[in-house]
Structure formats: C-alpha cells, structure tokens
Design a protein around this motif. Structure first.
Motif, PDB file in Angstrom:
ATOM      1  N   SER A  81     -12.444  88.993 -24.052  1.00 55.63           N
ATOM      2  CA  SER A  81     -13.292  89.887 -23.254  1.00 55.63           C
ATOM      3  C   SER A  81     -14.098  89.100 -22.225  1.00 55.63           C
ATOM      4  CB  SER A  81     -14.242  90.671 -24.163  1.00 55.63           C
ATOM      5  OG  SER A  81     -13.513  91.511 -25.000  1.00 55.63           O
ATOM      6  N   THR A  82     -14.531  87.913 -22.603  1.00 61.04           N
ATOM      7  CA  THR A  82     -15.287  87.065 -21.681  1.00 61.04           C
ATOM      8  C   THR A  82     -14.421  86.675 -20.488  1.00 61.04           C
ATOM      9  OG1 THR A  82     -16.616  86.203 -23.487  1.00 61.04           O
ATOM     10  CG2 THR A  82     -16.581  84.910 -21.461  1.00 61.04           C
ATOM     11  N   ILE A  83     -13.182  86.301 -20.756  1.00 63.36           N
ATOM     12  CA  ILE A  83     -12.264  85.933 -19.677  1.00 63.36           C
ATOM     13  C   ILE A  83     -12.049  87.120 -18.745  1.00 63.36           C
ATOM     14  CG2 ILE A  83      -9.880  85.290 -19.124  1.00 63.36           C
ATOM     15  CD1 ILE A  83      -9.898  83.635 -21.740  1.00 63.36           C
ATOM     16  N   ILE A  84     -11.819  88.285 -19.308  1.00 59.62           N
ATOM     17  CA  ILE A  84     -11.586  89.482 -18.488  1.00 59.62           C
ATOM     18  C   ILE A  84     -12.810  89.805 -17.633  1.00 59.62           C
ATOM     19  CG2 ILE A  84     -11.270  91.986 -18.564  1.00 59.62           C
ATOM     20  CD1 ILE A  84      -9.457  91.541 -20.976  1.00 59.62           C
ATOM     21  N   ARG A  86     -15.171  87.975 -16.637  1.00 62.46           N
ATOM     22  CA  ARG A  86     -15.432  86.934 -15.646  1.00 62.46           C
ATOM     23  C   ARG A  86     -14.574  87.150 -14.392  1.00 62.46           C
ATOM     24  NH1 ARG A  86     -14.675  81.571 -18.418  1.00 62.46           N
ATOM     25  NH2 ARG A  86     -16.415  82.343 -19.618  1.00 62.46           N
ATOM     26  N   HIS A  87     -13.358  87.663 -14.568  1.00 64.77           N
ATOM     27  CA  HIS A  87     -12.430  87.774 -13.446  1.00 64.77           C
ATOM     28  C   HIS A  87     -12.247  89.186 -12.913  1.00 64.77           C
ATOM     29  CE1 HIS A  87     -11.173  83.627 -13.542  1.00 64.77           C
ATOM     30  NE2 HIS A  87     -11.140  83.713 -14.850  1.00 64.77           N
ATOM     31  N   ILE A  88     -12.271  90.177 -13.793  1.00 64.95           N
ATOM     32  CA  ILE A  88     -11.920  91.530 -13.358  1.00 64.95           C
ATOM     33  C   ILE A  88     -13.004  92.547 -13.680  1.00 64.95           C
ATOM     34  CG2 ILE A  88     -10.314  93.439 -13.703  1.00 64.95           C
ATOM     35  CD1 ILE A  88      -8.112  91.477 -14.035  1.00 64.95           C
ATOM     36  N   GLY A  89     -13.525  92.509 -14.874  1.00 63.16           N
ATOM     37  CA  GLY A  89     -14.474  93.516 -15.313  1.00 63.16           C
ATOM     38  C   GLY A  89     -14.037  94.096 -16.639  1.00 63.16           C
ATOM     39  N   ARG A  90     -14.901  94.875 -17.251  1.00 62.31           N
ATOM     40  CA  ARG A  90     -14.703  95.383 -18.604  1.00 62.31           C
ATOM     41  C   ARG A  90     -13.368  96.091 -18.819  1.00 62.31           C
ATOM     42  NH1 ARG A  90     -19.266  99.182 -19.452  1.00 62.31           N
ATOM     43  NH2 ARG A  90     -17.474 100.383 -20.067  1.00 62.31           N
ATOM     44  N   ASP A  91     -12.924  96.858 -17.855  1.00 58.45           N
ATOM     45  CA  ASP A  91     -11.777  97.725 -18.064  1.00 58.45           C
ATOM     46  C   ASP A  91     -10.438  97.097 -17.719  1.00 58.45           C
ATOM     47  OD1 ASP A  91     -13.445  99.770 -18.942  1.00 58.45           O
ATOM     48  OD2 ASP A  91     -13.831 100.377 -16.880  1.00 58.45           O
ATOM     49  N   ASN A  92     -10.435  95.883 -17.166  1.00 57.83           N
ATOM     50  CA  ASN A  92      -9.208  95.176 -16.816  1.00 57.83           C
ATOM     51  C   ASN A  92      -8.366  95.977 -15.834  1.00 57.83           C
ATOM     52  OD1 ASN A  92      -7.614  92.919 -16.866  1.00 57.83           O
ATOM     53  ND2 ASN A  92      -6.540  93.453 -18.731  1.00 57.83           N
ATOM     54  N   TYR A  93      -9.042  96.632 -14.897  1.00 58.85           N
ATOM     55  CA  TYR A  93      -8.367  97.390 -13.844  1.00 58.85           C
ATOM     56  C   TYR A  93      -8.764  96.808 -12.513  1.00 58.85           C
ATOM     57  CZ  TYR A  93      -7.947 101.013 -17.428  1.00 58.85           C
ATOM     58  OH  TYR A  93      -7.684 101.705 -18.568  1.00 58.85           O
ATOM     59  N   THR A  94      -7.912  97.004 -11.521  1.00 60.36           N
ATOM     60  CA  THR A  94      -8.276  96.563 -10.173  1.00 60.36           C
ATOM     61  C   THR A  94      -8.809  97.734  -9.385  1.00 60.36           C
ATOM     62  OG1 THR A  94      -6.038  96.950  -9.383  1.00 60.36           O
ATOM     63  CG2 THR A  94      -6.581  94.719 -10.086  1.00 60.36           C
TER      64      THR A  94
END
Length: 94
Positions: A81-84, A86-94
C-alpha cells in the motif's frame, strides 16, 4: 514498446515474488504484486480479459518495471500500500 515486445519482456521476468509496475508514455499507470512475477505479468498479454478496464490498461502499457523481493520476505499488504500511495494513490487508478 509494442505489445509483442512487452509480451516477450514479460516472459523473461523471473519466477520470483515482487512488485510489477506498468507505465504509459510517462508515468506509472498500475502497480501489482505477485508471488511469481513471470506468471502474473505474462497473463496480461496472453489472456482475453472480460473487463473493459483491464483491456484498456493492457493497451496503454508501454513499459514494465519490477521490484524483486526475498522469497522469505514477501511484501506485506501494508508495504505494498505504501508503494502504491507513493506513486499512484490509494485506489491504484490513473
């Protein structure tokens, strides 16, 4: 990179646990984790996906990157979750 080149690249990934990152032309568009990177990432390029969202994701992939982790230290959900975030946001969507 074309889809066929990405498929070839995915088949060269190690059969190890880790995190995979899909990029479009300039940024990360998806982050996932897998116990077997080769098997998981290759599945994106060999299966017919029922989900429109997944089909659009696969068409948008221009680059694949990976982070390998120790077999005895598979990434915890919290670390993932930390990696996500850091790069994208909580929902892992663009």
């Amino acid at each position: 990179m074309e889809q066929s080149e990405l498929h070839i690249q995915s088949k060269s990934l190690p059969e190890l646990p880790g995190v995979y990152q899909f990029y479009d032309d300039e940024k990360i568009i998806y982050i996932g984790k897998a116990k077997n990177l080769k098997k998981r990432v290759t599945s994106y390029f060999t299966k017919n996906h029922d989900s429109k969202k997944t089909r659009l994701l696969v068409r948008s992939i221009k680059k694949i990157d990976k982070i390998i982790v120790d077999n005895n230290n598979y990434i915890s959900l919290r670390g993932f979750s930390t990696i996500i975030s850091r790069h994208i946001g909580r929902d892992n969507y663009t």
